[in-house]
Design an enzyme around this catalytic site. Structure first.
Site, short mmCIF file in Angstrom:
data_model
loop_
_atom_site.label_atom_id
_atom_site.label_comp_id
_atom_site.label_asym_id
_atom_site.label_seq_id
_atom_site.Cartn_x
_atom_site.Cartn_y
_atom_site.Cartn_z
N GLU A 104 -12.26 -10.81 2.66
CA GLU A 104 -13.20 -10.04 1.85
C GLU A 104 -14.62 -10.59 1.82
OE1 GLU A 104 -12.80 -7.15 0.34
OE2 GLU A 104 -10.73 -6.96 0.97
N SER A 392 8.27 32.73 11.17
CA SER A 392 7.73 34.07 10.94
C SER A 392 6.84 34.19 9.71
CB SER A 392 8.87 35.09 10.85
OG SER A 392 9.46 35.27 12.11
#
Length: 914
Positions: A104, A392
Site C-alpha cells: 500500500e 424463446s
C-alpha cells in the site's frame, strides 16, 4: 551624406527598439499569466484547505456503518455494525506489517503523510488518462479519506485529503496511524479490520501466528475485497497474493526464495472453512453494493457510513427467498441433486435458480432471488451475474417486437412454418418440433409466438434485418456477445443474459414501451456533508405504445393457450413467455426460463445448473415460480388489465386470407378471427372466398313407374367450378344427404310407395366447400302399389346385399357409400374400431359420413333390411369395408424447440431453443 548616415542609424535604432519590446511583452505576459494562475490556484487551494473538516479522534478507528432503507423508508440493514475486533499495534506481526506497507505505501515511514514521488506519477497518469485514473494515496491519506471525507474523485477532496494527512501525521505517530488503518479497512464478507479478517478467513485470533502467504492475502484483499474473496475466487486471490509477494521482494521485505516457497501454497488449504452465515436479503444487498460502487465513484457501503435508500419490498423478498429455500412447506418441487458429468466422483449438484421481481410502473427492483438456499459468501448471484442463453424468451425482443415497431405487422400477419430454415454458411438448420415433427404451414404471428415456433421466428428476424433487430434489443438493455447479433439469437441461442436484464426488457412491453434500467437504489446520502445523490435511472421510450400492447396481447395468449399455460394465474391478467435451450450433447435442457408480467409486477426466472453441461429434467419449474410469486404479490391488490392505446384497432378478418381481408357476409363465423392492427394499417379489401354461389335453375322431380325411381334434373348456367349436393326428405321428415354429383341430374332408387319426397339441390364450390348456393327444392309423390304386385315383386327372401361398398378417409373423416338394387329396404350400419363396436345405426340413405374419427382401424358392415310386405324385417347378406385413420397427436411441444441438436452455449449452432 551626413544626413543619410544619421537617418540610417536612426532607422537601425528604431528597428531594434521594435524587436526588444515584443520579447519583453511575451515574457511579461507569460509571467503575469503564471503569477495569476499561481495566485488563483493558491487561493483555490487555500479555500479547499480552509473548508476541510477538522480531525475528529472519535472517527479515526471505527468505520462508519451504512444504513440501508427499504422502499417505505424503514431501516432493514446496518452494514458494518458488527464483525469488528480491534487490534493494537504491538499485536501486529512484522510479516503482516511488511506485507501491508510493501503493497500500500512502501515509503510509509519516510514521508510526512503524502508521498511526492507517488503524486508525480499519478499526475502524469491523470493528465494522460483523465483525472481519477490513478491515485497516489498513502496509508495516512486512506485513513483520512475513510474517516472524514467523501469518496468522490474531485480536486477539492484530494487537496483536503492531503492537507488532513499532513495534519494527522503531526498529531499521531506512524505506528498509531498504521493501527488505525488496519482496524478500519474492510476485508470482505462483513469483516472490518485485520483481526476479524484473520479470524474469518484463517481461524486465527492471534495475529502472531499468521504465516507469509496468509499475511500476503490480507494485504491484498482491501483493493477489491469482493473480487478477491478467497472462498469464492481462490485462483484470482492467488494472483493477487503473488503480486503482494513480488512487491515484498522488490522492497526488500523478504527474499525471492521466501516468496517462491509461499507461492506453492494452495489457497483453499489455508481457509478456516467457517464461512459467514448467509444473511437475509444478501442477494439484494449484493446488487445494492454493485450499484453504489458503479454509480458513485469510490463509495464503499461497508465503511462510508452512507444512508442508502433502496427499492426492496421486504415481504416480496422474503417470499422469493422462501420459494428458493429447501423448506418442507415450499410448494416448488425441485429435483434431487444430480451427478456432474465433468466431476463424477464429486459431490452431487442441485438445480439452481435466479429470480428478479420488478415494479412494472417504475422498474424498481422489489426482490432478488440470487440462488437456491440464498447466497453464500458473496457467491454467484444467478439473478444478476450469469450470462445464459435465453431460448424463446428472446423472440418478442429480437423478432416480433422489431417487426411490429418497424413494419407495423398485425398480430394476424401470416408466416410460413413450411420446413427447416437453413443457416447460411453452415450445414445447420433451425427447425420447429412442437407438432410431432410436422410443420404448420401458414400461421399467424400470434399463433407462432403462442406455440413458440422457431422457423417463423427466424424468418421474421431475417425480414426485419439484423441491424434493426439489434438496435431494438439494445434499447431494451439487451447486449450481444462481441456486439454482434446472430441468426440464432432469433431463437435465443447465441448471446446470453440474466433474469434482471430480461425482466427490464419485458417490463417495457408491460409499461407502454417505456424502458429504464432496473435499479435497486433510489438515492445515497453522505455522512456529515448532507449531500444526496439521486441514482434513479432516467426512463426513455424504447418502442411505440402499439408495439408494447400488441406484444402483450399475444403473450397473454401464451399463458392461456400456448406453451406457458402452467404459469397462468386464474383471474389475473398476465402475459409471459417460456424459453428453453437444447444441445445435442446434453440430455434435457441446459436452461429453462419464464419471463412474464402484470400491470403491477414483472418477474423473470432462470433455472439450470452452474455447469451447463447438465440438462434439466423438469423445465416447468420457472412456470411454477412465476405463478406462485405473482399470486402471492397480487393478493389484496387491484391488478387492472392492460389498456389498449388509440394507436391499436381490433379488426375481424377472414382466417386464412393472405394478406388479411375482411370477411364477407357469407364467411362462416368459424372462419372469422379478431386481431390487432396498427391504426391506419387495417385491411380494406373484402374476401370473396365465401361469396354465395348462384343457385340451380329449373329443378324438376318425377316418378318413373317402370324403374321405380325418382328422376331429378336441373340447370346451372354459371362458369363456377361446382358440384351438387342432393338431399331428400320423406313425408316431411328431416332432410338427409343422398349424393354429391357434378352432373345436372340424378336417379333416386329404392323409393317408398305412397310417400311424398322433397328433393333439394345445393351448388357447392369445388375450390372451397364452405362456399355454396341457397338450396332449391322440388316435390314428387310416389304412388301406392297394388298388393298382388307388391307381393310378387317383394316376395320373401328377395333382399340382395348392397353393392360397391367403399370407405374413403380424408384426415379424420371417413366417407362410406354403397349401392343397392332390390325391394325397398333400410340399411343397418355397424362401425367397429380396432375390433370394438363404436356405432350402430339404421339409415335409408346409401351412405354415411363419420366425422372426427379417432386414429385407428375401422370396419364398416352394412346389412339391408326389407321394409314392405313379405320382406318386412327380412335381412339380406352383410357386406364390409375397411378404413384406417392415421394417428396424429395434437399436443403441442414444450416450447417450440427445434433444430438439428447441434447447440452449444455461445456458439452458432444453438438453433433448437424455445
Amino acid at each position: 551624406m551626413a544626413e543619410k548616415g544619421q537617418s540610417r542609424t536612426a532607422r537601425r535604432k528604431q528597428k531594434q527598439s521594435k524587436k526588444k519590446p515584443l520579447w519583453k511583452k511575451i515574457l511579461l505576459i507569460t509571467g503575469i499569466a503564471v503569477l495569476a494562475i499561481g495566485i488563483g490556484v493558491g487561493a483555490l487551494f487555500t479555500y479547499y484547505i480552509a473548508t476541510a473538516p477538522e480531525i475528529d479522534a472519535s472517527k479515526l478507528s471505527i468505520p462508519f456503518s451504512s444504513k440501508i432503507y427499504d422502499k417505505d423508508g424503514e431501516l432493514f440493514a446496518d452494514l458494518g455494525a458488527e464483525q469488528r475486533t480491534k487490534v493494537e499495534y504491538n499485536e501486529i506481526p512484522d510479516v503482516l506489517e511488511d506485507s501491508v506497507i510493501a503493497t500500500e505505501d512502501s515509503r510509509f515511514y519516510e514521508h510526512p503523510g503524502i508521498d511526492i514521488w507517488r503524486i508525480g506519477g499519478a499526475i502524469i497518469a491523470n493528465v494522460t488518462n483523465g483525472f481519477g485514473s490513478e491515485g497516489a494515496s498513502t496509508i495516512t491519506q486512506q485513513v483520512v479519506e475513510k474517516s472524514f471525507l467523501s469518496p468522490e474523485k474531485k480536486v477539492s477532496i484530494k487537496v483536503q485529503e492531503q492537507w488532513l494527512a499532513l495534519k494527522l501525521e503531526q498529531e499521531y505517530s506512524k505506528e498509531q496511524i498504521l493501527e488505525m488503518y488496519l482496524n478500519k479497512i474492510y476485508y470482505g464478507n462483513g469483516a472490518y479490520g485485520v483481526a476479524k479478517a484473520a479470524e474469518l478467513y484463517f481461524g486465527k485470533t492471534d495475529l502472531s501466528k499468521l504465516n507469509l502467504p496468509e499475511a500476503a492475502i490480507l494485504a491484498g484483499l482491501p483493493q477489491r475485497p469482493s473480487a478477491y474473496n478467497p472462498y469464492k475466487n481462490p485462483e484470482l486471490m492467488k494472483k493477487r497474493m503473488n503480486t503482494v509477494l513480488s512487491l515484498m521482494v522488490q522492497h526488500g521485505k523478504i527474499s525471492q526464495k521466501q516468496a517462491d516457497k509461499a507461492r506453492e501454497v494452495d489457497i483453499p488449504s489455508l481457509l478456516a472453512g467457517d464461512q459467514p452465515d448467509t444473511t437475509p436479503y444478501q442477494a439484494f444487498l449484493q446488487k445494492v453494493r454493485d450499484e453504489v460502487e458503479e454509480k458513485v465513484d469510490g463509495a464503499d457501503i461497508y465503511t462510508d457510513g452512507l444512508k442508502i435508500h433502496t427499492t426492496i419490498d421486504t415481504d416480496a423478498q422474503e417470499y422469493v427467498e422462501f420459494l428458493l429455500s429447501d423448506s418442507e412447506d415450499n410448494p416448488i418441487n425441485y429435483p434431487e441433486p444430480v451427478t456432474d458429468p465433468a466431476n463424477p466422483d464429486g459431490d452431487k449438484v442441485k438445480l439452481q435458480a435466479g429470480m428478479t421481481v420488478l415494479d412494472t410502473k417504475t422498474g424498481a427492483i422489489r426482490a432478488i432471488g440470487g440462488a437456491r438456499g440464498g447466497l453464500e459468501n458473496d457467491g454467484l448471484n444467478y439473478a444478476t451475474d450469469i450470462s445464459r442463453q435465453p431460448g424463446s424468451t428472446f423472440k418478442p425482443i429480437i423478432d416480433y417486437g422489431p417487426a411490429i415497431e418497424n413494419k407495423k405487422w398485425s398480430t394476424y400477419h401470416q408466416l410460413n412454418d413450411d420446413g427447416p430454415f437453413d443457416i447460411a454458411g453452415t450445414d445447420d438448420q433451425i427447425n420447429t418440433w412442437v407438432n410431432n415433427g410436422h410443420y404448420y404451414d401458414w400461421v399467424s404471428m400470434r399463433f407462432a409466438l403462442e406455440q413458440s415456433l422457431n422457423v417463423p421466428a427466424a424468418k421474421t428476424f431475417e425480414e426485419v434485418g439484423r441491424g434493426t433487430a439489434k438496435e431494438f434489443a439494445k434499447g431494451l438493455g439487451i447486449e450481444f456477445e462481441n456486439d454482434e447479433i446472430q441468426l440464432t439469437d432469433s431463437i435465443g441461442g447465441s448471446s446470453g443474459t440474466n433474469p434482471t436484464k430480461l425482466a427490464g426488457a419485458y417490463r417495457a412491453f408491460a409499461n407502454e414501451g417505456i424502458y429504464n434500467e432496473p435499479y435497486a437504489v433510489t438515492k445515497v446520502e453522505f455522512p456529515d456533508t448532507g449531500k444526496t445523490v439521486d441514482l434513479k435511472p432516467e426512463p426513455k421510450p424504447a418502442m411505440s405504445d402499439y408495439t408494447a400492447y400488441m406484444i402483450t396481447d399475444m403473450l397473454k395468449n401464451v399463458v392461456t393457450e400456448g406453451t406457458g399455460k402452467l404459469a397462468n394465474v386464474p383471474g389475473l391478467p398476465v402475459a409471459g413467455k417460456t424459453g428453453t435451450t437444447n444441445r445435442d450433447d446434453v440430455e434435457g435442457s441446459p436452461d429453462s426460463w419464464f419471463s412474464g408480467y402484470s400491470t403491477n409486477y414483472t418477474i423473470s426466472i432462470w433455472t439450470g445448473y452452474n455447469n451447463n453441461n447438465i440438462g434439466i429434467s423438469d423445465t416447468k419449474i420457472p412456470h411454477a415460480l412465476f405463478k406462485n410469486t405473482m399470486t402471492e404479490l397480487s393478493k389484496d391488490k387491484e391488478t387492472p388489465d392492460f389498456t389498449k392505446p388509440d394507436s391499436v384497432v381490433e379488426v375481424a378478418v377472414e382466417e386464412g386470407s393472405r394478406p388479411a381481408k375482411l370477411p364477407s357476409d357469407f364467411t362462416p363465423d368459424s372462419e372469422i378471427v379478431t386481431e390487432l392492427f396498427v391504426k391506419g394499417n387495417e385491411p380494406t379489401d373484402t374476401s370473396e372466398k365465401y361469396d354465395q354461389l348462384d343457385p340451380v335453375e329449373g329443378l324438376k322431380a318425377s316418378f318413373d313407374k317402370e324403374s321405380n325411381t325418382i328422376q331429378a334434373e336441373w340447370k346451372y348456367n354459371s362458369d363456377e367450378d361446382v358440384s351438387f349436393e342432393v338431399s331428400a326428405s320423406v313425408d316431411g321428415g328431416e332432410m338427409q344427404s343422398l349424393s354429391s354429383t357434378e352432373e345436372t341430374s340424378i336417379e333416386i332408387s329404392n323409393v317408398e310407395p305412397g310417400s311424398e319426397y322433397e328433393i333439394q339441390v345445393v351448388a357447392v364450390s369445388n375450390e372451397t366447400e364452405a362456399n355454396s348456393s341457397e338450396p332449391k327444392t322440388a316435390s314428387v309423390k310416389v304412388p301406392e302399389e297394388e298388393e298382388d304386385e307388391e307381393e310378387e315383386e317383394n316376395g320373401e327372401g328377395n333382399i340382395p346385399s348392397v353393392s360397391d361398398l367403399s370407405a374413403s378417409v380424408s384426415g379424420s373423416t371417413v366417407d362410406v357409400s354403397w349401392g343397392y338394387n332390390g325391394p325397398p329396404a333400410r340399411f343397418e350400419v355397424v362401425v367397429t374400431q380396432d375390433g370394438s363396436e363404436v356405432n350402430r345405426q339404421t339409415v335409408e340413405s346409401m351412405g354415411i359420413v363419420i366425422e372426427d374419427a379417432p386414429p385407428g382401424s375401422y370396419t364398416i358392415t352394412v346389412t339391408p333390411i326389407g321394409q314392405n310386405g313379405a320382406n318386412q324385417g327380412v335381412r339380406g347378406d352383410s357386406s364390409s369395408a375397411q378404413a384406417t385413420v392415421e394417428g396424429e397427436s395434437d399436443e403441442p411441444g414444450d416450447d417450440g424447440g427445434g433444430g438439428t441438436g447441434n447447440e452449444n452455449d455461445g456458439g452458432a449452432d444453438d438453433e433448437q431453443n424455445n
